[in-house]
Each structure stands twice: as C-alpha cells, then as structure tokens.
Enzyme design. Structure first.
Site, PDB file in Angstrom:
ATOM      1  N   SER A  91       0.801  -1.234   0.000  1.00  0.00           N
ATOM      2  CA  SER A  91       0.000   0.000   0.000  1.00  0.00           C
ATOM      3  C   SER A  91       0.825   1.270   0.000  1.00  0.00           C
ATOM      4  O   SER A  91       0.240   2.364  -0.044  1.00  0.00           O
ATOM      5  CB  SER A  91      -0.934   0.009   1.214  1.00  0.00           C
ATOM      6  OG  SER A  91      -1.957  -0.948   1.058  1.00  0.00           O
ATOM      7  N   LYS A  94      -0.018   3.890  -2.632  1.00  0.00           N
ATOM      8  CA  LYS A  94      -1.031   4.936  -2.515  1.00  0.00           C
ATOM      9  C   LYS A  94      -0.423   6.323  -2.320  1.00  0.00           C
ATOM     10  O   LYS A  94      -1.116   7.325  -2.500  1.00  0.00           O
ATOM     11  CB  LYS A  94      -1.974   4.611  -1.356  1.00  0.00           C
ATOM     12  CG  LYS A  94      -2.786   3.333  -1.562  1.00  0.00           C
ATOM     13  CD  LYS A  94      -3.777   3.126  -0.434  1.00  0.00           C
ATOM     14  CE  LYS A  94      -4.609   1.869  -0.631  1.00  0.00           C
ATOM     15  NZ  LYS A  94      -3.871   0.639  -0.353  1.00  0.00           N
ATOM     16  N   SER A 146      -5.742   3.462   4.392  1.00  0.00           N
ATOM     17  CA  SER A 146      -5.267   2.585   3.319  1.00  0.00           C
ATOM     18  C   SER A 146      -6.428   1.880   2.618  1.00  0.00           C
ATOM     19  O   SER A 146      -6.346   0.694   2.271  1.00  0.00           O
ATOM     20  CB  SER A 146      -4.276   1.543   3.861  1.00  0.00           C
ATOM     21  OG  SER A 146      -3.529   0.975   2.819  1.00  0.00           O
TER      22      SER A 146
END
Length: 494
Positions: A91, A94, A146
């Site tokens: 993640s 992101k 997230s």
C-alpha cells in the site's frame, strides 16, 4: 553340594517332574541388552535433533529486506541496505496515487463511486456504488486508512479508467527519476488481476521527498483518524490509521504503512526532532517494524550531521541494530511534551533561516492544542537550497516536465489510435450485419425463385396431362365411331 542340587540349577537338565528348569539369569540379561541398545539410540539421536533445530529467526535490521534512513534535504544516506532491490511496495503505492490527486488541483471535486471501486479486496472504507464523496475525503481514506476502494475511485475519476491512471502514475515516476518502479494498479495489489507493482527503497525515497513538499499531503499524512460524510445522504464515515508508530514514537509525523503476504510489512515514516527532518523506509520487515523504526530514528538523530554509511553494507562501527524487548507505549502527556519541544525547536530554526512568512505558514499547518493529544502538529522543514543547487533543480524539473509532456502526448496519440481502432471495429461489425442481412435476402430470393419454378413445372405437367387426356379421349371416341360403323355395315337392315 550334592550333584542333585547342582543339576537342579543346570538350565540344560530337567527337574524331577520332567520339566525344564528355569535358566539362571536369562531374562534379566535380555532386558539389559535392550536397555543398552535404547540408551545408545537416545545418545545418538540427541545431537541429531539438536542440529536439526531451526536457526534463530533474524532480528532487527537483518530481518528487513531493504531500508533507508535519511535526513531530508541532504544527499547522503545515514543507513541503508539493498536500496536498489526490486520488491513489492504493497500500500505504499497509494503515496503516488494521492500525490497525483493533490497535484491535479481537483481536491474539491465530487466523485461518484463507480461499481469497479466497490469490488476490490480489503482494506476498504465500505463505499457503495453511486455514493457522492469529495475527492479530498477519498485521499484521506486512502492515506490514513489505506482504503483500496478509495484508491480505485480516485484513479477512475481522474484517469477515466484504471489503466489510464496507472499510465499517468508510471509517467510521473519516470519524471521523478524512479527508474526501477513499475505500477500496475493504484492500490498496491501484487497478486491476481492487477499483480505486478514493483519498486525499490531508493525510488520510494524520491517519491516521498517529493510528496512532502505539498502542505496538504503533510496535513493528511499526520492524521490518525479521518471523519467525513457522504454528500447526498449524509452517511458518516470514521476511519482510523494502521500506523502504530504514531503512539509509540513521540516525534513521528506519519506517513504510510503497507502489508501483503508477498510484500510483508512495509513502512515509510517521518520524524522531526531538534530541527532535523528524518525519513525511514522499510520493505519486507519480518520483525516488529514499530520498535525497529523507533530505534532507527533514535540512531539517526544521534548520528553526526553529514556522516554516511556504506550503501549495501555496514562498517565495523555501524553494526546492524538488534532490538531489545519491546518497550511499552509512552504516556500521551510525554508524547505531547516531546512533540511540542520538537515544534518549538523547528520554529526557531525556521525563524532564523526563512523569515516570518514561513513561520506563519507553519503556524497555519499546526493543529489546535486540544487536538494535539490525539494527532499532534507535525510540519515540514527544509533547508534553503543554494543558488547553484536551485538552478540545477529548476533545470531538472523543466526536463522532467518536458518528458512528462512528451509522454502525455504519446499517451493522447495512443488514445486517439485506440479510438480509431474502435471505430473501425464498429464499422466492420455494422458491415458484417448488413452483409448478413443481404445474404439472408439472397437466400429468400432463391427460395422464391425455386418455388416459382416448381409452380411452373407443376403447371406444365398438368397441361401435358390434360393434353394427353384429351388425346386419349379423342382416340377412344374415334374407335367407338369406327366400331359402330362396322356394326351398321354388318346389320341385316342395312
């Protein structure tokens, strides 16, 4: 002793009853042999089992596949390991997704959640198709919680499709100099349909140092909780961070966590202390990443400014860190006091270097004292670059802008070609349908012609049959007349 008594103890002779006498000490000797064999087996097996035991699991920095400890605004790395090794970022992807959203200048857009964004795997905020969410709130959900559905909604809204947005992510990565990075999705999946995200610790360092230049990114990255509402129904969303370092280390100011079974625990953390701004980047940390990050920050802040650790290894004085037993979380009051000291030191430094305008900006970025107990103010401090360095950075930014423009033109040309190809495909489908229609008309015409030919043939046959019948009737009439005339000739009255 008499012979009879001796014979009674002889194992090979019988007693008076004729039965074999019990052998003297026979079974105890067998037991002794079995016991000796068992003891020998155990003694030989013990060293084997000891050697077959697992080696102790790696600890501290040895348990991390790649990491960087670096002070922002300086070229040297304080500590590092395998910084160019290709790994899955999970993640941490992101950060790029949210930075592109901030750079778009459309943070006040109202996004209608598409169906594709709601069909992703957890972690999810739980958006429903058609809900109206502001783009700024989607960025908060993606950075703090997230949320994968938020990341996909951002991508589809800004790029028109996931593939188009991923192309812009790769273009932006090349412009930043992230030469080893490949993005395949905006959330960080490394398995299934969107698998393939790969990057390095060095590339993530470049991305993070670029992202923290934006005050809005820093304001979002330091949050430990976000609350927002859906615009049409007023449905309330409350999402919390997964970053436990916010409660364990008093100087931290965000930024992002990540985890998949393939990537392992990942972390990009930032901390401010005594006017110094430090970054820690970890990929595949198979250990307690929170305690290790705290130890890395303490060691980084304790090192002399300008010291450099050999890339890819450690000098004798820089042995890898080993973690002691995990310490309990610090009290909230102590965390608040340490962060307040860090902010004051940073403000004094900025006052001496950048003037009152920057101080006002920092005061605007800081939060109210009552909210600092949960999510204290953390700010970005950067050194004033030298003129030559600034000129070089401007030249690099212009070059990267030109490269991005060229890549954008290529992307638009590719989109035009794709549109033309789709138009040609549609025309070919229409032509095929019309050809099928014409073919069916030809078949119908042929069948009608065959029917007409059959009717003509039937009519000709009927006409022939009627003509033959007439002829046969005439012949019969002629024969009858002839027979009658012959009879009249043979009659007596004639």
């Amino acid at each position: 002793m008499s012979a009879h008594i001796l014979d009674s103890f002889d194992p090979c002779k019988r007693d008076a009853g004729g039965e074999m006498g019990r052998p003297y000490n026979r079974f105890p000797s067998k037991l002794r042999v079995l016991f000796a064999l068992f003891a020998f087996f155990v003694s030989t097996l013990t060293p084997l089992t000891a050697s077959a035991r697992r080696a102790p699991a790696p600890e501290g920095e040895d348990a991390v596949s790649a990491f960087i400890v670096k002070e922002t605004g300086r070229p040297e790395l304080l500590r590092s390991k395998e910084i160019d090794k290709l790994l899955s970022p999970a993640s941490l992807t992101k950060i790029m997704t949210c930075m592109i959203a901030i750079e778009s200048g459309r943070m006040d857009d109202v996004v209608s959640i598409p169906l594709e964004a709601t069909q992703v795997e957890p972690t999810r905020a739980g958006f429903l198709p058609g809900e109206q969410i502001r783009l700024r709130d989607l960025v908060k959900a993606a950075m703090v919680n997230s949320s994968n559905d938020a990341a996909f909604a951002i991508a589809i809204h800004l790029g028109g499709s996931v593939d188009a947005f991923v192309s812009s992510m790769n273009v932006r990565a090349r412009a930043l100099g992230m030469g080893h990075t490949v993005f395949t999705n905006p959330a960080g999946y490394d398995r299934g349909l969107y698998a393939g995200n790969r990057t390095t610790a060095r590339d993530l360092m470049m991305l993070t140092e670029r992202a923290i230049r934006y005050p809005e990114f820093n304001a979002i990255a330091k949050l430990d909780r976000v609350v927002f509402s859906e615009l049409s129904t007023g449905k309330r969303y409350s999402l919390r961070t997964h970053n436990k370092l916010m409660d364990r280390y008093p100087y931290t100011v965000g930024i992002k966590t990540g985890y998949t079974s393939m990537a392992g625990p990942c972390l990009i953390a930032r901390a401010l202390k005594d006017g110094r701004d430090m970054l820690v980047i970890m990929l595949n940390a198979r250990t307690d990443r929170w305690s290790l990050a705290s130890a890395m920050f303490d060691r980084g802040f304790g090192s002399e400014t300008g010291s450099m650790v050999q890339v890819g290894g450690f000098a004798a004085a820089d042995a890898p860190l080993r973690l002691a037993a995990s310490a309990p979380a610090l009290p909230a009051s102590m965390v608040l006091a340490e962060r307040t000291k860090a902010l004051e030191a940073l403000r004094r430094k900025v006052e001496s270097h950048r003037g009152e305008s920057t101080v006002a900006e920092i005061h605007g970025m800081s939060m109210d004292g009552r909210s600092e107990a949960k999510s204290s103010a953390r700010i970005q401090s950067q050194e004033q670059p030298k003129p030559a360095v600034a000129a070089k950075s401007r030249i690099k930014s212009r070059r990267s802008g030109k490269e991005a423009l060229k890549a954008g033109k290529k992307g638009s040309t590719r989109n035009q070609l794709l549109a033309k190809a789709q138009q040609r495909k549609l025309k070919s489908k229409l032509a095929l349908k019309s050809a099928k229609k014409k073919g069916s008309a030809k078949v119908a015409l042929r069948s009608r012609n065959k029917e007409r030919q059959a009717i003509r043939t039937a009519r000709k046959g009927a006409a022939k049959r009627s003509t033959a019948a007439v002829k046969s009737e005439k012949s019969r009439n002629g024969k009858e007349k002839l027979s009658l005339s012959k009879k009249s000739d043979r009659s007596p009255n004639g």
